[in-house]
Every structure is written in structure tokens, then in C-alpha cells.
Design a protein around this motif. Sequence first.
Motif, PDB file in Angstrom:
ATOM      1  N   GLU A  15      11.687  62.006  99.882  1.00 42.69           N
ATOM      2  CA  GLU A  15      12.780  61.041  99.724  1.00 42.69           C
ATOM      3  C   GLU A  15      12.254  59.701  99.211  1.00 42.69           C
ATOM      4  OE1 GLU A  15      14.632  60.673 103.535  1.00 42.69           O
ATOM      5  OE2 GLU A  15      15.416  62.724 103.528  1.00 42.69           O
ATOM      6  N   ALA A  16      11.152  59.252  99.790  1.00 41.02           N
ATOM      7  CA  ALA A  16      10.574  57.966  99.388  1.00 41.02           C
ATOM      8  C   ALA A  16      10.073  58.019  97.947  1.00 41.02           C
ATOM      9  CB  ALA A  16       9.439  57.585 100.329  1.00 41.02           C
ATOM     10  N   LEU A  17       9.409  59.104  97.583  1.00 39.80           N
ATOM     11  CA  LEU A  17       8.875  59.234  96.232  1.00 39.80           C
ATOM     12  C   LEU A  17       9.996  59.224  95.196  1.00 39.80           C
ATOM     13  CD1 LEU A  17       6.291  59.581  94.565  1.00 39.80           C
ATOM     14  CD2 LEU A  17       6.581  62.052  94.806  1.00 39.80           C
ATOM     15  N   LEU A  18      11.076  59.925  95.475  1.00 43.52           N
ATOM     16  CA  LEU A  18      12.221  59.929  94.554  1.00 43.52           C
ATOM     17  C   LEU A  18      12.762  58.516  94.352  1.00 43.52           C
ATOM     18  CD1 LEU A  18      14.105  63.166  95.653  1.00 43.52           C
ATOM     19  CD2 LEU A  18      12.898  62.779  93.494  1.00 43.52           C
ATOM     20  N   TYR A  19      12.878  57.779  95.450  1.00 40.17           N
ATOM     21  CA  TYR A  19      13.339  56.393  95.351  1.00 40.17           C
ATOM     22  C   TYR A  19      12.349  55.551  94.527  1.00 40.17           C
ATOM     23  CZ  TYR A  19      14.013  51.521  96.554  1.00 40.17           C
ATOM     24  OH  TYR A  19      14.168  50.164  96.476  1.00 40.17           O
ATOM     25  N   LEU A  50       2.054  61.907 100.192  1.00 40.09           N
ATOM     26  CA  LEU A  50       2.797  60.891  99.454  1.00 40.09           C
ATOM     27  C   LEU A  50       1.848  59.924  98.773  1.00 40.09           C
ATOM     28  CD1 LEU A  50       5.319  59.302  98.572  1.00 40.09           C
ATOM     29  CD2 LEU A  50       5.221  58.145 100.801  1.00 40.09           C
ATOM     30  N   ARG A  51       0.867  59.442  99.514  1.00 42.03           N
ATOM     31  CA  ARG A  51      -0.078  58.479  98.929  1.00 42.03           C
ATOM     32  C   ARG A  51      -0.801  59.088  97.737  1.00 42.03           C
ATOM     33  NH1 ARG A  51      -0.125  53.430  97.835  1.00 42.03           N
ATOM     34  NH2 ARG A  51      -1.700  53.541  96.265  1.00 42.03           N
ATOM     35  N   GLU A  52      -1.159  60.355  97.857  1.00 42.29           N
ATOM     36  CA  GLU A  52      -1.830  61.049  96.755  1.00 42.29           C
ATOM     37  C   GLU A  52      -0.922  61.109  95.522  1.00 42.29           C
ATOM     38  OE1 GLU A  52      -3.541  65.511  95.741  1.00 42.29           O
ATOM     39  OE2 GLU A  52      -3.404  64.871  97.837  1.00 42.29           O
ATOM     40  N   ARG A  53       0.351  61.388  95.730  1.00 49.97           N
ATOM     41  CA  ARG A  53       1.302  61.463  94.615  1.00 49.97           C
ATOM     42  C   ARG A  53       1.491  60.083  93.975  1.00 49.97           C
ATOM     43  NH1 ARG A  53       4.924  65.943  94.887  1.00 49.97           N
ATOM     44  NH2 ARG A  53       5.867  65.078  93.005  1.00 49.97           N
ATOM     45  N   TYR A  78       3.186  55.021  86.599  1.00 47.62           N
ATOM     46  CA  TYR A  78       4.251  54.046  86.799  1.00 47.62           C
ATOM     47  C   TYR A  78       4.139  53.392  88.171  1.00 47.62           C
ATOM     48  CZ  TYR A  78       9.013  52.376  87.788  1.00 47.62           C
ATOM     49  OH  TYR A  78      10.100  51.617  88.160  1.00 47.62           O
ATOM     50  N   LEU A  79       3.928  54.195  89.211  1.00 51.13           N
ATOM     51  CA  LEU A  79       3.836  53.652  90.568  1.00 51.13           C
ATOM     52  C   LEU A  79       2.520  52.921  90.798  1.00 51.13           C
ATOM     53  CD1 LEU A  79       5.510  56.512  92.628  1.00 51.13           C
ATOM     54  CD2 LEU A  79       6.496  54.341  91.848  1.00 51.13           C
ATOM     55  N   ARG A  80       1.445  53.406  90.212  1.00 51.89           N
ATOM     56  CA  ARG A  80       0.163  52.708  90.350  1.00 51.89           C
ATOM     57  C   ARG A  80       0.269  51.303  89.766  1.00 51.89           C
ATOM     58  NH1 ARG A  80      -2.396  56.794  88.071  1.00 51.89           N
ATOM     59  NH2 ARG A  80      -3.066  55.517  86.348  1.00 51.89           N
TER      60      ARG A  80
END
Length: 141
Positions: free
Chosen positions: A41-45, A70-73, A79-81
Motif C-alpha cells: 500500500e505504501a509503495l503504491l502511494y 519495502l526498503r529494498e523496493r 524515482y523514489l531514490r
Amino acid sequence: MSVKGPIISIEDDVDDQFLIKSVIEELDIPNELLFFGNGVEALLYLETTRDQPFLIICDINMPVMNGLELRERIDKNEYLRKKSIPFVFLSTADNPLVIETAYESTIQGFFKKENSFEELKTRIRVMYDYWAYCLHPNHYL
């Protein structure tokens, strides 16, 4: 990191969500608080929001996708990095192997969830104050 951005709490336990929400309110922290029950859920957001979150506070043990996954993803997502969102674990999982594994990724802290409301309040105050004053590539967003 935007000082005004939301605080993301990834926590599957509703009692812990209530405690975190109560602490944020009692500390008079102005940031919006968003809860997600698991890493998916958090990753999608995080992958779809235009917001620049202030801080991610994540549990380790959760269903569907745990905090370490999650942290690994996040680490593998360019984009998130580039968003450079401060990421800390807040967990009862204080096993030395889990802590070592967590720090092999790019987390910025690991805090033990304590049973006392006052101790939780102290930990969250420290997290918030540190990131509010820390100069960061996204500080001025």
C-alpha cells in the motif's frame, strides 16, 4: 524531504497506529499523518504521489510486504531514490540480525517500539526534530 510534507507511517497494528497518531497530536506536529497497513500500500502511494513526504516511519513485521522488503523496493526505484525521503524503522523487532539487515539498505535510523507512551513520544520527537533541522537535498521544497 519537504518540512511541510506528510509523515508516512507504515504500521499494520491499529493500536500502534492510534498511539502514533496520539503522539503526533500531543507533540503538536503540523504535518499530515498518513497510515498504510503494509509495504505494498505504501509503495503504491509513494510511486504515484506528487507529494514530497517529510519522513517515513516503518514497522518491520507486516503482512503482504514487510518493512525490509519495502526498503529494498524503494532503493531499487530511481524515482523514489531521487526523492530522498528519510526512512526510519520503528519496530519491536530488535534482533541484531534484523537490525544489521536493515542497515545494509539505506535507512537513516532504527528505533525500538517501547511500551510506554512517553518513551514513544520521546522517540518521535527526536525523529521529527532531527529531520526538521537537517539540511537535505529536498529541504526547500
